[in-house]
Design a protein around this motif. Structure first.
Motif, mmCIF file in Angstrom:
data_model
loop_
_atom_site.group_PDB
_atom_site.id
_atom_site.type_symbol
_atom_site.label_atom_id
_atom_site.label_comp_id
_atom_site.label_asym_id
_atom_site.label_seq_id
_atom_site.Cartn_x
_atom_site.Cartn_y
_atom_site.Cartn_z
ATOM 1 N N CYS A 1 31.264 42.355 40.750
ATOM 2 C CA CYS A 1 30.994 41.856 42.093
ATOM 3 C C CYS A 1 30.761 40.356 41.952
ATOM 4 N N VAL A 2 31.686 39.561 42.463
ATOM 5 C CA VAL A 2 31.597 38.109 42.288
ATOM 6 C C VAL A 2 31.536 37.418 43.646
ATOM 7 N N ALA A 3 30.951 36.258 43.650
ATOM 8 C CA ALA A 3 30.834 35.467 44.878
ATOM 9 C C ALA A 3 32.188 34.868 45.246
ATOM 10 N N ASP A 4 32.333 34.477 46.509
ATOM 11 C CA ASP A 4 33.532 33.757 46.937
ATOM 12 C C ASP A 4 33.541 32.418 46.217
ATOM 13 N N ALA A 5 34.524 32.213 45.376
ATOM 14 C CA ALA A 5 34.622 30.977 44.597
ATOM 15 C C ALA A 5 36.022 30.891 44.011
ATOM 16 N N PHE B 1 42.825 31.894 41.266
ATOM 17 C CA PHE B 1 42.721 32.574 42.551
ATOM 18 C C PHE B 1 41.361 32.293 43.159
ATOM 19 N N GLY B 2 41.216 32.657 44.427
ATOM 20 C CA GLY B 2 39.975 32.371 45.150
ATOM 21 C C GLY B 2 39.937 30.918 45.569
ATOM 22 N N SER B 3 38.859 30.524 46.196
ATOM 23 C CA SER B 3 38.692 29.131 46.590
ATOM 24 C C SER B 3 37.218 28.847 46.791
ATOM 25 N N CYS B 4 36.905 27.579 46.844
ATOM 26 C CA CYS B 4 35.524 27.160 47.080
ATOM 27 C C CYS B 4 35.291 26.873 48.555
#
Length: 100
Positions: free
Chosen positions: A14-18, A64-67
């Motif tokens: 479970c990871v944060a949006d980043a 992948f993902g974004s800050c």
């Protein structure tokens, strides 16, 4: 880390949006499928497959993902009226002593 042939491994985090980078490296340079079996990998983020494969000779790197997630709430326009929890009045201190 994953050394047992014929074994299926699964890790869930479970990871944060980043912003993230997934890198897979094969020390023999022959991937994990085709010549010596039917191995593969799949990476999902937010329920979407962002990286997958099995036949590779060089490391595969996938960003992948974004800050740029949801913005935080705006600050209040005027100062709040909360009272301080400590006194900000300086207290006298004894002068330092020096011993020869």
């Amino acid at each position: 880390l994953y050394t047992t042939a014929g074994t299926s491994y699964s890790n869930v985090y479970c990871v944060a949006d980043a912003a993230y980078t997934f890198t897979i490296i094969d020390s023999y340079g022959d991937g994990m499928c085709c010549k010596h079996g039917q191995g593969s990998y799949s990476v999902q983020y937010g329920g979407v497959v962002v990286a997958s494969g099995g036949e590779f000779m060089d490391p595969e790197i996938t960003a992948f993902g974004s800050c740029g997630g949801e913005p935080t709430a705006s600050p209040t326009i005027s100062p709040t009226t909360a009272s301080p929890t400590r006194s900000l009045t300086p207290e006298p201190m004894d002068p330092p002593t020096f011993e020869p």
